[in-house]
Enzyme design. Structure first.
Site, PDB file in Angstrom:
ATOM      1  N   GLY A 292       0.796  -1.213   0.000  1.00 19.89           N
ATOM      2  CA  GLY A 292       0.000   0.000   0.000  1.00 19.89           C
ATOM      3  C   GLY A 292       0.832   1.266   0.000  1.00 19.89           C
ATOM      4  O   GLY A 292       1.912   1.337  -0.593  1.00 19.89           O
ATOM      5  N   SER A 293       0.346   2.282   0.673  1.00 16.76           N
ATOM      6  CA  SER A 293       0.940   3.626   0.587  1.00 16.76           C
ATOM      7  C   SER A 293       2.307   3.749   1.243  1.00 16.76           C
ATOM      8  O   SER A 293       2.961   4.792   1.096  1.00 16.76           O
ATOM      9  CB  SER A 293      -0.024   4.653   1.184  1.00 16.76           C
ATOM     10  OG  SER A 293      -1.192   4.744   0.386  1.00 16.76           O
TER      11      SER A 293
END
Length: 570
Positions: A292-293
């Site tokens: 993810g981020s």
């Protein structure tokens, strides 16, 4: 005898005083005595030669089945200790039960008696062993002292005990995935136990040279105190956020030493009955995830390091990006043009995708390989997964990889890559053994510039002050970092309700010493109405770990410069 004596008397001359002269008799008797002695010596010498010959012959024969077979269980293993000398694994003596079926009087009676002490005994299998006629069979390994005593009192002929060695793990579940465990034959089968075998211990044991006094303890980089904290926090978080799994790692940025690493669910190596269950996986090094981020750390660093992007660069995030059948949107979009710091602290998918587009597809792929996040990690721990990526990168792959989707790596590798963005730009492969800073630099690889590192330190600090990392802050310890909330693929499609969350942090940000990364798999809101993103669960996990462990790691609090995000000049 009287007749013989009379003949001797008749034939024997007398002396002047009438005594009988027996010289010839003495000579005859003495000769026979010497003959008997010689014959007796010859017989005993012959017996000695026969016994010696038999022993020599037996010495050249293979082992028979008339007694306990040679076993590596009797060979020693070195103690495993943490960096402060605390014992994590050691040998203890135990007894195992064997039988000699050839000497067994009544197999049925023996089984019935044994069952009173060992109720779990397999009747059918044990009966076959006792009726096999073999010279030796194992019946039960690693008995407790109480079991041994009770079996001895049964008085069963044809059974015996053998003293063996087994491993004892004082920390139990706390260090299970790092230290690993041995099987019933005292062979290392996972974790650092297996690593030690692979380094030559197995050969020493086989040759009989593994003597306890000659084996020095193996010192790990792990600090048991910090390890306990990490394991406690991830176990608490898994329960608190109703997740299926959780994990965490503390990494020394300057040396690459793993100070602590835990993953739950775990197991007790002293009673590993559930160690092979599907959910018992060291998710930090052997689990592959779309991170993810947290990957936006790499995307922004790549853009800055390319020289094509500066802190003053702007990216239009006012509209979603459509490529093929995919549409890229922001989770909490601002609907406007964003600066590089804004792209980072607002965690803009659109802005990150455009940063990657500036660098290009090949440049993006090369950068991730350069930072090691798409290479199989090189470390001592055997349980290491190989990251996955598209065979052929297209633009859509570069865009989705910019915000951590479409490629999978391990959480530990993510922490190692982020460490390179904090420590001056050097990629240092992680180690579970002690290592000095000088030794680390001997194996370090320069991957980004000092200017890129300065920029990333600023962005990490800014994100903790104004962005999604607020819940990771700890008073006095200047924490910076990045959240990562990734949607999981369910039935071939990304689910908006099933997440894999992570938070990667560095501290203290004025001169980063440690990386702390936490993960939590499929968390639910702590309470109805609360959020379940990384900022609300993975970030607090980091804060708790830092708050409790920083003093043990030698990081002193400084309340004079709380998260002072000083803008670097570009």
């Amino acid at each position: 005898m009287i007749g013989v004596l009379n003949k001797l008397l008749k034939r024997s001359p007398r002396s002047d005083n009438g005594s009988i002269v027996l010289d010839s008799a003495r000579k005859a008797t003495g000769g026979k005595t010497r003959t008997r002695v010689v014959m007796t010596m010859t017989v005993f010498f012959g017996i000695y030669i026969a016994i010696t010959g038999r022993l020599v012959w037996l010495g050249f024969q293979g082992p028979s089945d008339s007694g306990p077979p040679p076993s590596r269980v009797t060979a020693s293993r070195p103690d495993i200790v943490d960096r402060n000398g605390e014992v994590l694994a050691t040998d203890i003596r135990t007894s195992s039960l064997f039988a000699e079926p050839r000497h067994m009087v009544d197999a049925d009676e023996a089984i019935e008696k044994l069952a009173t002490v060992l109720p779990e005994i397999d009747y059918e299998q044990t009966y076959k062993k006792l009726k096999s006629g073999a010279g030796f069979v194992w019946l039960q390994r690693q008995l407790t002292p109480k079991q041994q005593s009770e079996i001895m009192q049964l008085g069963i002929p044809g059974i015996g005990f053998r003293t063996e060695k087994r491993r004892f793990y004082p920390a139990g579940e706390t260090t299970s995935y790092v230290v690993g465990l041995t099987n019933i034959d005292n062979q290392g089968i996972s974790g650092m136990e297996k690593y030690i075998d692979d380094q030559g211990l197995a050969d020493l044991q086989q040759s009989g040279l593994a003597v306890a006094r000659d084996l020095k303890p193996v010192k790990l980089s792990i600090d048991l105190r910090v390890q306990h904290i990490v394991r406690d926090e991830v176990a608490t978080a898994m329960e608190k956020y109703h997740a299926i799994a959780a994990g965490g790692v503390v990494l020394n940025i300057k040396t690459g030493e793993v100070m602590a690493m835990a993953s739950v669910p775990d197991f007790d190596p002293n009673n590993p009955y559930n160690a092979q269950e599907k959910d018992r996986l060291n998710r930090m090094s052997a689990g592959l995830y779309e991170m993810g981020s947290t990957f936006k750390s790499f995307t922004t660093a790549m853009a800055l390091d390319s020289g094509k992007v500066t802190m003053d660069s702007k990216f239009d995030a006012s509209r979603p990006i459509t490529i093929g059948r995919q549409t890229i949107r922001d989770f909490h979009g601002k609907g406007r043009v964003l600066s590089v710091p804004e792209v980072f602290i607002y965690s803009s998918n659109i802005g990150s995708a455009k940063e990657a587009d500036v660098v290009g597809i090949e440049g993006h792929r090369e950068f991730l390989h350069r930072l090691g996040v798409l290479e199989k990690m090189k470390t001592e721990l055997p349980e290491v997964a190989k990251p996955t990526e598209p065979k052929v990168w297209k633009k859509v792959h570069s865009i989705t990889a910019a915000f951590g989707h479409g490629i999978s790596t391990t959480p530990l590798q993510t922490a190692v890559g982020c460490a390179a963005l904090m420590n001056g730009g050097f990629l240092i492969q992680p180690t579970f053994l002690t290592r000095t800073a000088d030794q680390a630099m001997d194996v370090a690889k320069k991957v980004v510039s000092e200017k890129t590192v300065e920029g990333m330190r600023y962005l990490y600090t800014l994100n903790a002050e104004k962005g999604s990392g607020k819940n990771a802050r700890v008073a006095g310890y200047r924490v910076g970092g990045k959240t990562g909330t990734a949607e999981k693929v369910i039935n071939g499609r990304y689910s908006k309700d099933v997440r894999f969350n992570a938070f990667v942090a560095a501290f203290p940000m004025d001169d980063p010493q440690y990386i702390v990364l936490t993960i939590i798999d499929e968390p639910k809101p702590e309470k109805p109405g609360m959020g379940a993103t990384a900022g609300s669960n993975a970030a607090p996990m980091v804060a708790n770990i830092i708050r409790r462990s920083a003093p043990m790691l030698g990081v002193k609090p400084d309340f004079g410069q709380e998260n002072a995000a000083t803008m670097v000049s570009y």
